[in-house]
Design a protein around this motif. Structure first.
Motif, PDB file in Angstrom:
ATOM      1  N   ASN A   1       0.119  -4.461 -10.264  1.00 31.75           N
ATOM      2  CA  ASN A   1      -0.556  -3.210  -9.737  1.00 31.75           C
ATOM      3  C   ASN A   1      -1.856  -2.950 -10.187  1.00 31.75           C
TER       4      ASN A   1
ATOM      5  N   LYS B   1      -6.734   0.549  -5.499  1.00 30.12           N
ATOM      6  CA  LYS B   1      -6.019   0.983  -4.216  1.00 30.12           C
ATOM      7  C   LYS B   1      -7.235   2.090  -3.476  1.00 30.12           C
TER       8      LYS B   1
ATOM      9  N   LYS C   1      -2.483  -9.308   1.507  1.00 30.35           N
ATOM     10  CA  LYS C   1      -1.367  -9.164   0.464  1.00 30.35           C
ATOM     11  C   LYS C   1      -0.237 -10.261   0.634  1.00 30.35           C
TER      12      LYS C   1
END
Length: 473
Positions: free
Chosen positions: A21, A25, A39
Motif C-alpha cells: 500500500n 493513490k 495492478k
C-alpha cells in the motif's frame, strides 16, 4: 541481473509496492491511465517468480522496492541504453520508469523532474513534411512509431529491404558516416551492401565501412566547420572553425546543399547559405547569424525554474494529458499498451536446446573512457588506455574453460565467431559475459547479434541479451 530481464524486475517491485500500500493513490487516480490493469499485471510477478527470471534474490527485490517507495522523494537515475537494446526494450524501459509514476515521484523536488523552462524556440528543418509525401523510408512501415516520433527511417531494416526489394528495391546508398559495426549480424549487411550498384559515404578516416564504398567524400572535422548549438548550457552559440579543412575536405553542409541543388530542391537548403539556414532556425527567438558572430560567447537563454507538479497546469504530453500506463500510442498500432515483460527471444529459457551449445548470455556496449562508439581507436594515446578488446568473464566460467586473463578467447553465436582478449573478473555475473562494442575486424561484437528479432517499437537490435559460447583459442 540477467540481461534483458529489467522489465520483470520492475514489475516485481511494483508487486511489492502495491502490496504494501505504498503507491500514490491520489496521483494515480488523477494523473494516470491504466493503473487497474497494471495492478493485475504486477500481481503475476511476485518477487519469487522474478527471482527465477532475473536471478536477483526475492529478498533483494523486496528490499529495493521498499527502499525506493518508503523514501520519498526519490529519483530513478538510469541510462536508456541498458534497458532498450533488447527485443522487448521499450517495454522494459517503460516498466522501470513507471515506478516513478506509481509512487508519485514525478514533477516533485527530489524526484524525476523536467529541466527549467526555457525561451528556446526553433524552426524545424527536418523536411519531414516533404519526406511524408515520398515512398516510405527504410523500416518506416515496420516501425511506424519510431518514424512518427523521430522523423527518421529505421536503418536496422535495410538488409531485409535489399534482399526482398519491398516496398521498393534499393539500388544505391548515400550514407554520412556509415558504421557497419553498428548493425546486428553485420556480415550479412556487408554481403547485401555489395549487391548495390553504387555506394557513397562521408568520413574522416578509412574505416571498415569505406571498404564497401565506391566513393568516399572526405569531410571537415568539428574543428574545421561552423557548428550551431541552440542550447549549450543555457546559451545559443555559434562555434566558428579553428582551422580550414585540409585538402579536398568539405563540410557536410556543403555536400548536402550541393546534392539538394542537383536533385532540384536547393531552395529548401537556402541555396547553400549556412547563414540563411541559421537565421531560419533561430527566427522564433529573433536571433540572427550576425548576432551570434557579434557574441562568440553565446547569447544566454531565459531560464525559469519549472514549478513543482507542473502537470497540474499543463498536463502531460500525451493524448490523454496523463501518464499513460496503458499507452494509447502502442494500442493504436496494435501493440500491447501495458509494459508487459517478454523473455528475450534468444535465452536459456526460450531456447533450451540452443543454450546447450551456447550456454552463456552475452551483453555488450558498456562505455569505456578511451572511446566513443567506433571513434578514436586510431589515436595512439587513447589506444594505450585500452589497446585490445576485452571480454569480461566470471572466474567460475573462466576456470571451467581453462581461460586466464590475457588469453585469446573465441566468442561464438549462431551468427559466427570473433576473438578478444579475456579479462577474468568477479564484476560480471556467472553465466554472463560482457563485450565492448564497435571494435573493427575480427572483434566486431555485432557480428554475433541476431538481426531478426528487433524491438517492435524502436527497431533497436537486441545487442545486450544474446546466447554465446566462449572458448580458449
Amino acid at each position: 541481473l540477467r540481461p534483458g530481464t529489467d522489465g520483470a524486475l520492475a514489475l516485481a517491485m511494483m508487486n511489492v509496492i502495491i502490496g504494501e500500500n505504498l503507491h500514490d493513490k491520489d496521483f494515480l487516480d488523477k494523473w494516470t491511465v491504466g493503473f487497474t490493469d497494471l495492478k493485475k499485471l504486477a500481481d503475476e510477478y511476485t518477487p519469487e517468480r522474478a527471482e527465477k527470471i532475473t536471478g536477483v534474490p526475492a529478498a533483494k527485490i523486496r528490499e529495493a522496492a521498499l527502499l525506493y517507495a518508503r523514501n520519498k522523494p526519490a529519483k530513478l537515475h538510469m541510462s536508456s541504453n541498458s534497458t532498450t537494446h533488447h527485443a522487448n526494450g521499450v517495454q522494459n524501459h517503460r516498466a522501470v520508469i513507471l515506478l516513478a509514476a506509481i509512487t508519485g515521484n514525478i514533477g516533485v523536488p527530489g524526484g524525476n523532474i523536467l529541466g527549467p523552462i526555457s525561451n528556446l524556440k526553433t524552426n524545424d528543418i527536418t523536411l519531414h513534411e516533404r519526406v511524408a509525401k515520398m515512398p516510405p523510408g527504410v523500416g518506416s512501415t515496420r516501425f511506424p512509431i519510431w518514424t512518427e516520433r523521430y522523423h527518421e527511417m529505421q536503418s536496422n531494416a535495410i538488409a531485409d529491404q535489399i534482399e526482398s526489394g519491398r516496398p521498393y528495391p534499393i539500388k544505391a546508398l548515400f550514407s554520412p558516416g556509415l558504421d557497419i559495426q553498428f548493425f546486428a549480424n553485420s556480415r550479412r549487411l556487408v554481403e547485401d551492401l555489395n549487391k548495390l550498384d553504387f555506394i557513397a559515404v562521408t568520413e574522416y578516416f578509412h574505416t571498415p565501412s569505406t571498404q564497401v564504398a565506391d566513393i568516399v567524400l572526405p569531410i571537415a572535422s568539428w574543428l574545421e566547420r561552423p557548428i550551431l548549438l541552440t542550447d549549450y548550457f543555457g546559451y545559443t552559440k555559434l562555434i566558428q572553425p579553428a582551422v580550414s579543412p585540409p585538402g579536398e575536405c568539405r563540410t557536410e553542409w556543403d555536400i548536402y546543399a550541393g546534392l539538394a541543388k542537383r536533385l532540384g530542391f536547393g531552395d529548401l537548403f537556402w541555396d547553400g547559405s549556412f547563414e540563411k539556414c541559421v537565421d531560419h532556425i533561430l527566427e522564433p527567438m529573433k536571433i540572427t547569424y550576425k548576432d551570434l558572430i557579434k557574441h562568440p560567447e553565446g547569447i544566454k537563454l531565459e531560464l525559469q525554474p519549472r514549478p513543482a507538479k507542473h502537470y497540474e497546469k499543463t498536463g502531460f504530453q500525451t493524448a490523454s494529458g496523463k501518464v499513460e500506463i496503458a499507452s494509447s500510442v502502442l494500442a493504436k498500432h496494435g501493440l500491447e499498451p501495458l509494459p508487459v515483460y517478454k523473455e528475450p527471444p534468444e535465452s536459456p529459457q526460450t531456447q533450451p536446446e540452443l543454450s546447450k551449445k551456447y550456454p552463456l548470455v552475452m551483453t555488450s556496449g558498456a562505455r569505456v573512457m578511451a572511446y566513443t562508439h567506433s571513434q578514436f581507436r586510431n589515436i595512439p594515446r587513447l589506444r594505450k588506455l585500452m589497446p585490445d578488446p576485452l571480454v569480461d568473464i566470471n572466474p567460475a566460467d573462466a576456470a571451467s574453460r581453462n581461460i586466464k586473463t590475457g588469453d585469446t578467447a573465441i566468442i561464438s553465436s549462431p551468427r559466427g565467431s570473433i576473438k578478444m582478449k579475456a579479462k577474468v573478473t568477479d564484476t560480471i555475473l556467472p553465466g554472463v559475459v560482457s563485450l565492448p562494442h564497435h571494435w573493427p575486424g575480427e572483434a566486431n561484437v555485432n557480428a554475433l547479434v541476431d538481426d531478426t528479432t528487433l524491438d517492435p517499437v524502436s527497431g533497436f537490435i537486441p545487442c545486450k541479451s544474446q546466447l554465446c559460447q566462449v572458448t580458449k583459442d
